[in-house]
Design a protein around this motif. Structure first.
Motif, PDB file in Angstrom:
ATOM      1  N   SER A  26       0.796  -1.245   0.163  1.00  0.00           N
ATOM      2  CA  SER A  26       0.139   0.089  -0.070  1.00  0.00           C
ATOM      3  C   SER A  26       0.773   1.224  -0.011  1.00  0.00           C
ATOM      4  N   SER A  27       0.672   2.127  -0.991  1.00  0.00           N
ATOM      5  CA  SER A  27       1.389   3.501  -1.124  1.00  0.00           C
ATOM      6  C   SER A  27       0.831   4.127   0.060  1.00  0.00           C
ATOM      7  N   ASP A  30       3.107   3.410   3.026  1.00  0.00           N
ATOM      8  CA  ASP A  30       4.441   3.749   2.761  1.00  0.00           C
ATOM      9  C   ASP A  30       4.286   5.186   3.265  1.00  0.00           C
ATOM     10  N   ARG A  69       8.868  -3.632   4.995  1.00  0.00           N
ATOM     11  CA  ARG A  69       9.373  -2.601   4.192  1.00  0.00           C
ATOM     12  C   ARG A  69      10.884  -2.032   4.519  1.00  0.00           C
TER      13      ARG A  69
END
Length: 210
Positions: A26-27, A30, A69
């Motif tokens: 998911s941006s 992020d 991430r």
């Protein structure tokens, strides 16, 4: 990295590789994670005191989302710094003076944003050996190499003296913004700082009129 796949009439089309299991990254998550780090640091949380739990709570995500991430806190903090300290634009090549002013002006704009608020939190980490210090210095070197390239070009074109100390000149050009970021130059006039810095340094290294 994108791959350009060209398929002729006689070739069998290549099927795309199956997606790895799990939900796509998911941006939004992020951005929330980076914003959480920047928010905590700008409010005075030191890098040493920063925890993945605090970042996760602030970002509204689970710790597992962060660790998917970033391998550790060092990578996370560096990613946050990179987000607010973008690389300067490539020099236009018009003149040494014009290119150095463009670089200095970019750094000033960055420093006047949130980057200037979080840099004091980085100082303790930069004063002791460690992975975060190594990662940050690599980031700085990448950006400072742009300044070095302009100075080397100036020597090659005859704009700068052949005995110019490139490393010293690059450090002098960066010093005013660094000092301002740390709040150590309260009497430094911010008006036209980029031009004044460059002109001051060039007076010592120009072969003629720059």
């Amino acid at each position: 990295m994108r791959r350009n796949l060209s398929v002729t009439m006689t070739e069998t089309p290549t099927m795309p590789a199956p997606r790895p299991p799990g939900r796509p990254r998911s941006s939004h998550a992020d951005a929330a994670i980076i914003d959480a780090v920047l928010g905590l640091l700008s409010e005075g949380t030191t890098v040493e005191a920063l925890t993945m739990e605090a970042v996760a709570a602030r970002a509204g995500v689970g710790k597992a989302t962060i660790y998917r991430r970033f391998a550790d806190k060092d990578e996370l903090v560096l990613a946050a710094v990179e987000a607010v300290k973008p690389r300067p634009p490539e020099p236009a090549g018009e003149s040494v003076r014009a290119d150095l002013i463009a670089i200095a002006a970019h750094v000033t704009r960055v420093r006047e944003g949130i980057a200037g608020q979080i840099m004091p939190c980085m100082v303790p980490e930069l004063q002791r050996p460690g992975r975060l210090r190594d990662l940050y210095l690599k980031l700085v070197e990448d950006r400072r190499e742009i300044t070095r390239s302009v100075l080397r070009r100036g020597i090659a074109t005859g704009e700068l003296r052949p005995d110019t100390d490139i490393e010293l000149a690059a450090t002098l050009l960066a010093a005013p913004n660094t000092m301002a970021s740390l709040g150590m130059s309260p009497r430094l006039d911010p008006d036209g700082l980029a031009e004044r810095t460059v002109d001051t340094v060039l007076r010592g290294i120009c072969a003629s009129d720059c």
